[in-house]
Motif scaffolding. Structure first.
Motif, PDB file in Angstrom:
ATOM      1  N   VAL A  72       0.826  -1.475   0.224  1.00 36.62           N
ATOM      2  CA  VAL A  72       0.294   0.249  -0.215  1.00 36.62           C
ATOM      3  C   VAL A  72       0.699   1.433  -0.036  1.00 36.62           C
ATOM      4  N   TYR A  73       1.874   1.259   0.531  1.00 36.42           N
ATOM      5  CA  TYR A  73       2.523   2.082   1.291  1.00 36.42           C
ATOM      6  C   TYR A  73       3.320   2.837  -0.620  1.00 36.42           C
ATOM      7  N   ARG A  74       4.043   1.283  -1.104  1.00 33.10           N
ATOM      8  CA  ARG A  74       4.671   2.221  -2.134  1.00 33.10           C
ATOM      9  C   ARG A  74       3.472   3.040  -3.470  1.00 33.10           C
ATOM     10  N   THR A  78       3.951   6.889  -4.496  1.00 36.25           N
ATOM     11  CA  THR A  78       3.999   6.952  -5.719  1.00 36.25           C
ATOM     12  C   THR A  78       2.885   8.222  -6.100  1.00 36.25           C
ATOM     13  N   ARG A  79       2.288   7.923  -5.961  1.00 36.38           N
ATOM     14  CA  ARG A  79       0.909   8.757  -6.015  1.00 36.38           C
ATOM     15  C   ARG A  79       1.513  10.155  -5.758  1.00 36.38           C
ATOM     16  N   ASP A  80       1.361   9.958  -3.962  1.00 36.12           N
ATOM     17  CA  ASP A  80       1.771  11.342  -3.265  1.00 36.12           C
ATOM     18  C   ASP A  80       2.814  12.001  -3.800  1.00 36.12           C
ATOM     19  N   ILE A  81       4.170  11.628  -4.594  1.00 32.83           N
ATOM     20  CA  ILE A  81       5.436  12.316  -4.937  1.00 32.83           C
ATOM     21  C   ILE A  81       5.049  12.789  -6.182  1.00 32.83           C
ATOM     22  N   GLN A  82       4.089  12.491  -7.210  1.00 32.24           N
ATOM     23  CA  GLN A  82       3.444  13.297  -7.803  1.00 32.24           C
ATOM     24  C   GLN A  82       2.687  14.062  -7.769  1.00 32.24           C
ATOM     25  N   GLU A  83       1.437  14.217  -6.948  1.00 35.87           N
ATOM     26  CA  GLU A  83       1.103  15.357  -6.991  1.00 35.87           C
ATOM     27  C   GLU A  83       1.777  15.994  -6.021  1.00 35.87           C
ATOM     28  N   PHE A  84       3.510  16.090  -5.320  1.00 31.23           N
ATOM     29  CA  PHE A  84       3.927  17.150  -4.686  1.00 31.23           C
ATOM     30  C   PHE A  84       4.086  17.647  -5.775  1.00 31.23           C
ATOM     31  N   VAL A  85       4.800  17.585  -6.748  1.00 31.26           N
ATOM     32  CA  VAL A  85       5.420  17.522  -8.090  1.00 31.26           C
ATOM     33  C   VAL A  85       4.727  18.889  -8.518  1.00 31.26           C
ATOM     34  N   HIS A 115      15.577   9.667   7.054  1.00 35.66           N
ATOM     35  CA  HIS A 115      15.678  10.420   6.495  1.00 35.66           C
ATOM     36  C   HIS A 115      15.676  10.333   5.143  1.00 35.66           C
ATOM     37  N   ILE A 116      14.644  11.323   4.127  1.00 34.92           N
ATOM     38  CA  ILE A 116      14.790  11.667   2.982  1.00 34.92           C
ATOM     39  C   ILE A 116      15.485  12.497   1.931  1.00 34.92           C
ATOM     40  N   ALA A 117      16.324  12.126   1.175  1.00 36.89           N
ATOM     41  CA  ALA A 117      17.333  13.116  -0.073  1.00 36.89           C
ATOM     42  C   ALA A 117      16.073  13.268  -1.617  1.00 36.89           C
ATOM     43  N   ASP A 122      19.687  15.417   1.499  1.00 40.41           N
ATOM     44  CA  ASP A 122      18.878  15.885   2.761  1.00 40.41           C
ATOM     45  C   ASP A 122      17.754  16.538   2.219  1.00 40.41           C
ATOM     46  N   ILE A 123      16.566  16.327   2.627  1.00 45.76           N
ATOM     47  CA  ILE A 123      15.230  17.261   2.131  1.00 45.76           C
ATOM     48  C   ILE A 123      14.103  17.123   3.883  1.00 45.76           C
ATOM     49  N   LEU A 124      14.030  15.689   4.432  1.00 47.64           N
ATOM     50  CA  LEU A 124      13.552  16.019   5.356  1.00 47.64           C
ATOM     51  C   LEU A 124      13.677  14.437   6.107  1.00 47.64           C
ATOM     52  N   SER A 130       6.827  12.920  14.365  1.00 49.39           N
ATOM     53  CA  SER A 130       6.151  14.271  13.057  1.00 49.39           C
ATOM     54  C   SER A 130       7.806  14.335  12.399  1.00 49.39           C
ATOM     55  N   TRP A 131       6.277  14.537  10.619  1.00 48.51           N
ATOM     56  CA  TRP A 131       7.539  14.686   9.522  1.00 48.51           C
ATOM     57  C   TRP A 131       8.996  16.505   9.765  1.00 48.51           C
ATOM     58  N   GLU A 132      10.244  16.818   9.032  1.00 53.21           N
ATOM     59  CA  GLU A 132      10.959  17.820   9.723  1.00 53.21           C
ATOM     60  C   GLU A 132      11.558  18.096   8.782  1.00 53.21           C
ATOM     61  N   ARG A 150      -0.466  16.259   8.392  1.00 49.53           N
ATOM     62  CA  ARG A 150      -1.755  16.703   8.580  1.00 49.53           C
ATOM     63  C   ARG A 150      -2.435  15.278   8.409  1.00 49.53           C
ATOM     64  N   ASP A 151      -1.459  14.151   7.979  1.00 47.19           N
ATOM     65  CA  ASP A 151      -2.040  12.622   8.106  1.00 47.19           C
ATOM     66  C   ASP A 151      -1.138  12.060   9.128  1.00 47.19           C
ATOM     67  N   GLN A 152      -3.151  12.516   9.994  1.00 50.90           N
ATOM     68  CA  GLN A 152      -2.228  11.264  11.205  1.00 50.90           C
ATOM     69  C   GLN A 152      -2.146   9.638  11.131  1.00 50.90           C
ATOM     70  N   GLY A 153      -2.996   9.495  10.133  1.00 47.57           N
ATOM     71  CA  GLY A 153      -2.378   8.134  10.130  1.00 47.57           C
ATOM     72  C   GLY A 153      -1.268   7.194  10.259  1.00 47.57           C
ATOM     73  N   THR A 154      -0.898   8.279   8.885  1.00 46.94           N
ATOM     74  CA  THR A 154       0.256   7.916   8.421  1.00 46.94           C
ATOM     75  C   THR A 154       1.493   8.371   9.250  1.00 46.94           C
ATOM     76  N   ARG A 155       1.366   9.439  10.415  1.00 46.35           N
ATOM     77  CA  ARG A 155       2.818   8.637  10.825  1.00 46.35           C
ATOM     78  C   ARG A 155       2.292   8.419  12.097  1.00 46.35           C
ATOM     79  N   THR A 157       1.318   4.789  11.647  1.00 46.99           N
ATOM     80  CA  THR A 157       2.011   4.124  11.430  1.00 46.99           C
ATOM     81  C   THR A 157       3.336   4.012  11.549  1.00 46.99           C
ATOM     82  N   VAL A 158       4.364   5.169  10.950  1.00 46.18           N
ATOM     83  CA  VAL A 158       5.699   5.422  10.384  1.00 46.18           C
ATOM     84  C   VAL A 158       6.341   4.850  12.242  1.00 46.18           C
ATOM     85  N   GLN A 159       5.158   5.804  13.029  1.00 50.35           N
ATOM     86  CA  GLN A 159       5.293   5.553  14.589  1.00 50.35           C
ATOM     87  C   GLN A 159       5.796   4.392  14.796  1.00 50.35           C
TER      88      GLN A 159
HETATM   89  C1  PBS Z   1       9.553  16.363  -5.178  1.00 45.72           C
HETATM   90  C2  PBS Z   1       8.884  15.666  -2.997  1.00 45.72           C
HETATM   91  C3  PBS Z   1       9.731  15.833  -2.357  1.00 45.72           C
HETATM   92  C4  PBS Z   1       8.096  15.382  -1.033  1.00 45.72           C
HETATM   93  C5  PBS Z   1       9.157  14.202  -0.195  1.00 45.72           C
HETATM   94  C6  PBS Z   1       8.339  14.060   0.300  1.00 45.72           C
HETATM   95  C7  PBS Z   1       8.615  12.517   1.212  1.00 45.72           C
HETATM   96  C8  PBS Z   1       7.444  12.182   1.188  1.00 45.72           C
HETATM   97  C9  PBS Z   1       7.398  10.686   2.381  1.00 45.72           C
HETATM   98  C10 PBS Z   1       6.374  10.379   3.058  1.00 45.72           C
HETATM   99  C11 PBS Z   1       6.141   8.724   3.364  1.00 45.72           C
HETATM  100  C12 PBS Z   1       4.636   8.303   3.410  1.00 45.72           C
HETATM  101  C13 PBS Z   1       4.111   8.429   2.094  1.00 45.72           C
HETATM  102  C14 PBS Z   1       2.425   8.104   1.518  1.00 45.72           C
HETATM  103  C15 PBS Z   1       1.449   8.644   3.181  1.00 45.72           C
HETATM  104  O1  PBS Z   1       1.837  10.043   2.255  1.00 45.72           O
HETATM  105  C16 PBS Z   1       0.427   8.141   1.751  1.00 45.72           C
HETATM  106  O2  PBS Z   1       0.022   8.156   1.235  1.00 45.72           O
HETATM  107  C17 PBS Z   1       0.147   6.571   2.894  1.00 45.72           C
HETATM  108  N1  PBS Z   1       0.623   5.901   4.052  1.00 45.72           N
HETATM  109  C18 PBS Z   1       0.807   4.886   4.553  1.00 45.72           C
HETATM  110  O3  PBS Z   1       1.058   3.644   3.373  1.00 45.72           O
HETATM  111  C19 PBS Z   1       1.802   4.498   6.195  1.00 45.72           C
HETATM  112  C20 PBS Z   1       2.631   4.007   5.887  1.00 45.72           C
HETATM  113  C21 PBS Z   1       3.712   4.625   5.899  1.00 45.72           C
HETATM  114  C22 PBS Z   1       5.604   4.116   5.985  1.00 45.72           C
HETATM  115  C23 PBS Z   1       6.735   4.045   5.496  1.00 45.72           C
HETATM  116  C24 PBS Z   1       7.227   3.556   5.712  1.00 45.72           C
HETATM  117  C25 PBS Z   1       8.808   2.926   5.317  1.00 45.72           C
HETATM  118  C26 PBS Z   1      -1.525   6.580   2.905  1.00 45.72           C
HETATM  119  O4  PBS Z   1      -2.798   6.962   3.574  1.00 45.72           O
HETATM  120  C27 PBS Z   1      -3.570   6.680   3.292  1.00 45.72           C
HETATM  121  O5  PBS Z   1      -4.229   5.279   4.386  1.00 45.72           O
HETATM  122  C28 PBS Z   1      -3.208   5.271   5.317  1.00 45.72           C
HETATM  123  C29 PBS Z   1      -3.894   3.433   5.828  1.00 45.72           C
HETATM  124  O6  PBS Z   1      -3.194   2.453   4.933  1.00 45.72           O
HETATM  125  C30 PBS Z   1      -3.772   5.763   6.556  1.00 45.72           C
HETATM  126  O7  PBS Z   1      -5.070   5.549   6.250  1.00 45.72           O
HETATM  127  C31 PBS Z   1      -3.697   7.050   6.416  1.00 45.72           C
HETATM  128  O8  PBS Z   1      -4.135   7.931   6.804  1.00 45.72           O
HETATM  129  C32 PBS Z   1      -4.063   7.217   4.912  1.00 45.72           C
HETATM  130  O9  PBS Z   1      -4.059   8.728   4.758  1.00 45.72           O
END
Ligand code: PBS
Length: 283
Positions: A72-74, A78-85, A115-117, A122-124, A130-132, A150-155, A157-159
């Motif tokens: 699920v994370y992978r 991928t989708r999150d990064i494409q949205e951030f871009v 850590h993420i580069a 290093d960027i965050l 939380s993320w910094e 703002r995504d408490q669920g992910t925070r 899970t990471v913890q």
């Molecule tokens: C070029 C831009 C640079 C920006 C760099 C940003 C780097 C971001 C790193 C973020 C890592 C988490 C990415 C996924 C996360 O945002 C979120 O979309 C999903 N979260 C998870 O999969 C949790 C596991 C994270 C593990 C990381 C360990 C390697 C999905 O989140 C959604 O579903 C979950 C449940 O599956 C929760 O309900 C969550 O609240 C919800 O948003």
């Protein structure tokens, strides 16, 4: 001088490439100390075990749950990064490198990191809850950090992954992989002379080979006295998963007599190797 205590940090590395808006790949790998334990190809749905003990002490069910979380994370990553871009109007191509893991210390305490580069810098990072942004990061990262926090669920899970899952996995890996992790192989050592550095001078070379693990102590000595000019090569890998290193000393020809090379290594259990210049080597 002692060879430092062994420690086994567990490091998960992720490499993500975004060539353009649609082509992307993410690969992962994990190391326990010097040994690679896991790999996860972009082309595969499952994490591959590189050691028979890579499951640690997790049950099939625990491992399936973890595998599901990562799948699920992978996709989400991928989708999150494409949205951030889009949101931040960044330009492709983009390379991201993630490094996360933990280390279990004596007394069952543990430390962790995430850590993420971006483009190698290093960027965050994830700190506590939380993320910094990283200290030298470009300002646009603040907007991404705001969204992520703002995504408490992910925070949460990471913890959970960093504070609970990671040290549990590592404790199991250390137990299940004990004999391989504690492997000790004794070094052999020999002396030779290198190319004369300048007229009237000798280059003494002490070769140390075939040892495992990496930490080693090699010095040119006069009796108990360390010679300050000892130079060390890089550690070079032998083909049989052991290491090689040499220590050299530049001395005036008349001062070579009475010098020795001393080697300390955990496998020697205090029985240091000591080789005397002018002993049995060909110079
Ligand atoms: C070029 C831009 C640079 C920006 C760099 C940003 C780097 C971001 C790193 C973020 C890592 C988490 C990415 C996924 C996360 O945002 C979120 O979309 C999903 N979260 C998870 O999969 C949790 C596991 C994270 C593990 C990381 C360990 C390697 C999905 O989140 C959604 O579903 C979950 C449940 O599956 C929760 O309900 C969550 O609240 C919800 O948003």
């Amino acid at each position: 001088p002692e060879v430092p205590q062994r420690h086994f940090p567990f490091r998960c590395l992720q490499i993500s490439s975004f060539a353009n808006g649609s082509w992307t790949r993410t690969d992962g790998l994990a190391w326990l100390g010097e040994l690679q334990t896991h790999t996860w190809s972009n082309d595969s749905d499952t994490i591959r075990f590189l050691k028979p003990w890579a499951r640690g002490k997790f049950s099939d069910q625990q491992w399936d749950m973890l595998q599901h979380t990562f799948r699920v994370y992978r996709t989400s990553f991928t989708r999150d990064i494409q949205e951030f871009v889009k949101m931040l109007r960044l330009a492709y191509p983009i390379e991201l490198q993630l490094s996360a893991g933990c280390e279990v210390h004596p007394g069952n305490t543990s430390t962790n990191f995430f850590h993420i580069a971006h483009e190698g810098k290093d960027i965050l990072s994830f700190q506590g809850t939380s993320w910094e942004p990283a200290p030298e990061a470009p300002v646009w990262i603040n907007a991404a950090v705001g969204v992520l926090n703002r995504d408490q669920g992910t925070r949460e899970t990471v913890q959970w992954l960093l504070n609970d899952t990671c040290p549990q996995l590592v404790t199991g890996l250390l137990e299940a992989g004990k004999s391989e992790l504690e492997k000790q192989v004794k070094p052999e050592a020999w002396l030779s002379s290198g190319p004369s550095p300048r007229p009237g001078h000798l280059l003494l070379v002490c070769h140390v080979s075939g040892f495992y693990p990496k930490p080693v102590w090699v010095r040119w000595m006069r009796g108990e006295q360390e010679q300050p000019g000892t130079q060390h090569s890089d550690l070079l890998p032998n083909a049989d998963w052991t290491w090689y290193l040499r220590a050299t000393l530049d001395v005036a020809a008349g001062e070579a007599a009475g010098l020795s090379c001393q080697v300390k290594h955990s496998s020697l259990e205090g029985q240091d190797i000591i080789l005397h210049w002018g002993g049995s080597h060909a110079s």
